[in-house]
Design a protein around this motif. Structure first.
Motif, PDB file in Angstrom:
ATOM      1  N   LYS A   1      -4.083  13.054   5.109  1.00  0.00           N
ATOM      2  CA  LYS A   1      -4.996  12.283   3.961  1.00  0.00           C
ATOM      3  C   LYS A   1      -3.622  11.544   3.214  1.00  0.00           C
ATOM      4  O   LYS A   1      -3.886  10.771   2.276  1.00  0.00           O
ATOM      5  CB  LYS A   1      -6.069  13.386   3.647  1.00  0.00           C
ATOM      6  N   GLU A   2      -2.484  12.489   3.179  1.00  0.00           N
ATOM      7  CA  GLU A   2      -1.739  11.853   2.231  1.00  0.00           C
ATOM      8  C   GLU A   2      -0.663  11.430   2.732  1.00  0.00           C
ATOM      9  O   GLU A   2       0.625  12.640   3.398  1.00  0.00           O
ATOM     10  CB  GLU A   2      -1.288  13.313   0.663  1.00  0.00           C
ATOM     11  N   LYS A   3      -0.645  10.489   2.916  1.00  0.00           N
ATOM     12  CA  LYS A   3       0.780   9.826   4.007  1.00  0.00           C
ATOM     13  C   LYS A   3       1.847   8.774   3.091  1.00  0.00           C
ATOM     14  O   LYS A   3       1.198   8.047   2.968  1.00  0.00           O
ATOM     15  CB  LYS A   3       0.209   9.264   5.437  1.00  0.00           C
ATOM     16  N   THR A   4       2.778   8.797   2.809  1.00  0.00           N
ATOM     17  CA  THR A   4       3.493   7.430   2.840  1.00  0.00           C
ATOM     18  C   THR A   4       4.493   7.130   3.439  1.00  0.00           C
ATOM     19  O   THR A   4       5.239   8.042   3.991  1.00  0.00           O
ATOM     20  CB  THR A   4       4.443   7.805   0.949  1.00  0.00           C
TER      21      THR A   4
ATOM     22  N   PHE B   1       2.301   8.848  -8.237  1.00  0.00           N
ATOM     23  CA  PHE B   1       3.924   8.621  -7.964  1.00  0.00           C
ATOM     24  C   PHE B   1       3.885   7.461  -7.807  1.00  0.00           C
ATOM     25  O   PHE B   1       5.114   7.460  -8.008  1.00  0.00           O
ATOM     26  CB  PHE B   1       3.846   9.583  -7.090  1.00  0.00           C
ATOM     27  N   GLU B   2       3.688   6.322  -7.976  1.00  0.00           N
ATOM     28  CA  GLU B   2       3.587   4.867  -7.008  1.00  0.00           C
ATOM     29  C   GLU B   2       4.274   4.162  -8.611  1.00  0.00           C
ATOM     30  O   GLU B   2       4.772   3.781  -8.731  1.00  0.00           O
ATOM     31  CB  GLU B   2       3.197   4.245  -6.591  1.00  0.00           C
TER      32      GLU B   2
ATOM     33  N   HIS C   1       7.439   0.248   0.298  1.00  0.00           N
ATOM     34  CA  HIS C   1       6.014   1.749   0.053  1.00  0.00           C
ATOM     35  C   HIS C   1       4.832   2.020   0.797  1.00  0.00           C
ATOM     36  O   HIS C   1       3.790   1.186  -0.291  1.00  0.00           O
ATOM     37  CB  HIS C   1       5.973   2.043  -1.456  1.00  0.00           C
ATOM     38  N   ALA C   2       4.301   1.718   1.561  1.00  0.00           N
ATOM     39  CA  ALA C   2       2.527   2.084   2.056  1.00  0.00           C
ATOM     40  C   ALA C   2       1.983   3.584   1.799  1.00  0.00           C
ATOM     41  O   ALA C   2       2.626   4.844   1.897  1.00  0.00           O
ATOM     42  CB  ALA C   2       2.726   1.627   3.492  1.00  0.00           C
ATOM     43  N   ASN C   3       0.689   3.258   1.572  1.00  0.00           N
ATOM     44  CA  ASN C   3       0.660   4.826   1.479  1.00  0.00           C
ATOM     45  C   ASN C   3      -1.276   4.376   1.772  1.00  0.00           C
ATOM     46  O   ASN C   3      -1.819   3.660   1.959  1.00  0.00           O
ATOM     47  CB  ASN C   3      -0.036   5.181  -0.336  1.00  0.00           C
ATOM     48  N   LEU C   4      -2.257   5.503   2.446  1.00  0.00           N
ATOM     49  CA  LEU C   4      -3.236   5.755   2.489  1.00  0.00           C
ATOM     50  C   LEU C   4      -3.891   5.270   1.790  1.00  0.00           C
ATOM     51  O   LEU C   4      -3.816   6.046   0.702  1.00  0.00           O
ATOM     52  CB  LEU C   4      -3.499   7.017   3.666  1.00  0.00           C
TER      53      LEU C   4
END
Lengths: 243, 243
Positions: A212-215, B229-230, B217-220
């Protein structure tokens, strides 16, 4: 685990070479620590001698600035370790197939799957040895390539709490499937113009990871052109999850 | 530029509301500074009242932790500013076309291009006024959406040295073309599962930007799920380029 050399570096970091059975490795620990340090396992594509400056740069930043221990080992069949005939054959088959524009899936399986089968237990044995040292306490992160090794470790090794993976092509379909089962926080580093890396495959893999937490951090440039600020971005990722 | 309210916040940051002609805005400046501060222009999709908590969170972090000034203004036709009939019509046409599964390119042009034509000079006038304040010295960064406004500003405004853009769909083809002419360092923030955002279009736009230094920066997560944190990752991007 037998330490074979020890050097105190100018940033206070203690750099020790070690062997674990036939496996050579390097451990970096912070100059001073009030408690056992979290640990980063630093993966690489094989060839510790050539990779060492790049690995040491990351590891020393982690140790000096964030108080993490960091360790790397040589991959099976790479560097000064005995060659693996089947892997050598597969590597040369892969080069030939790429040059000829032929399909590579079966060759990738023949190259990567046995490597994963050998490398992952070696990382786990190394982890046992490192966690038995009083100055290392966990939690544990994994970073780098080979990404297939990182995927398998993230799935099978519950002591690994977060992974900062470097995108690479040549991920066997079986490992793609395993990626769905990764549930720990991930950061994935992709070089947008990587000569030896299929960008779309890397984006598909990022999409596939089950966590669920991916960057994703994608940067312009080729395979070896990772910007130096990504070292600290990796450290900050681990600081969020290991501290 | 006329300041209409002033408040010292508990992190020491000075928050001032202002008007510049008919345009309302907010300026955040560091509690203490030994030199004129770099400036971040904080863009948003319109509706300053609703956006304010999110904008203030970023701006206060920039000011309190990095010593940057940060400012935002209301978009033309949004919030408490007079409606623009053509934009309202285009917005309702766009909703209808999306629901009906019809092509949207012409509607997007009708919605976004006039907005860019109006908003960019307003940002430039705001920049003139902000840079005339003794506590603000530049260099200047732009961040946020509307991404088409950010693209145009990055191309036409030489005082902007770096941009941290939030990916959005509905970028007119003309702005896609302008993206090739962007040469300042970029960071692009993409929500991987953004309901209102075509992922492939955002990746294509990232690929199109002409700058040599760009990071994705790609985030789910969905549109409003940008991980906290971005905020700091944006600040560190600007710290590399504005300090």
């Amino acid at each position: 685990m037998r330490f074979t050399s020890e050097q105190r570096l100018d940033d206070g970091v203690l750099e020790r070479e070690f062997t674990l059975g036939e496996i050579p490795g390097i451990l970096w620990t912070p100059g001073s620590a009030s408690a056992p340090a979290p640990l980063i396992l630093v993966g690489h594509p094989g060839g510790l001698r050539e990779m060492r400056p790049r690995l040491a740069r990351r590891a020393r930043h982690y140790a000096a600035e964030y108080g993490f221990a960091a360790a790397t080992i040589e991959l099976p069949g790479a560097g000064d370790r005995p060659r693996l005939a089947a892997a050598e054959q597969a590597r040369s088959d892969l080069r030939r197939a790429i040059e000829a524009g032929e399909p590579v899936d079966e060759i990738v399986d023949a190259l990567v799957l046995p490597l994963v089968e050998r490398a992952v237990p070696e990382w786990q044995t190394t982890l046992d040895a490192l966690l038995s040292l009083p100055e290392i306490g966990g939690p544990v992160g994994y970073e780098g390539g080979v990404i297939s090794v990182g995927i398998r470790l993230a799935v099978v090794e519950p002591r690994i709490s977060a992974a900062n993976l470097f995108a690479g092509s040549f991920v066997p379909a079986a490992l793609f499937e395993e990626a769905r089962r990764v549930t720990i926080p991930l950061q994935v580093l992709l070089q947008w113009d990587d000569e030896g890396n299929d960008r779309q495959a890397a984006l598909d893999l990022f999409d596939t990871f089950g966590t669920k937490e991916k960057t994703l951090h994608a940067n312009l440039g080729g395979h070896t052109g990772v910007p130096s600020f990504e070292i600290d971005a990796g450290a900050r990722f681990f600081a969020r999850h290991l501290s």
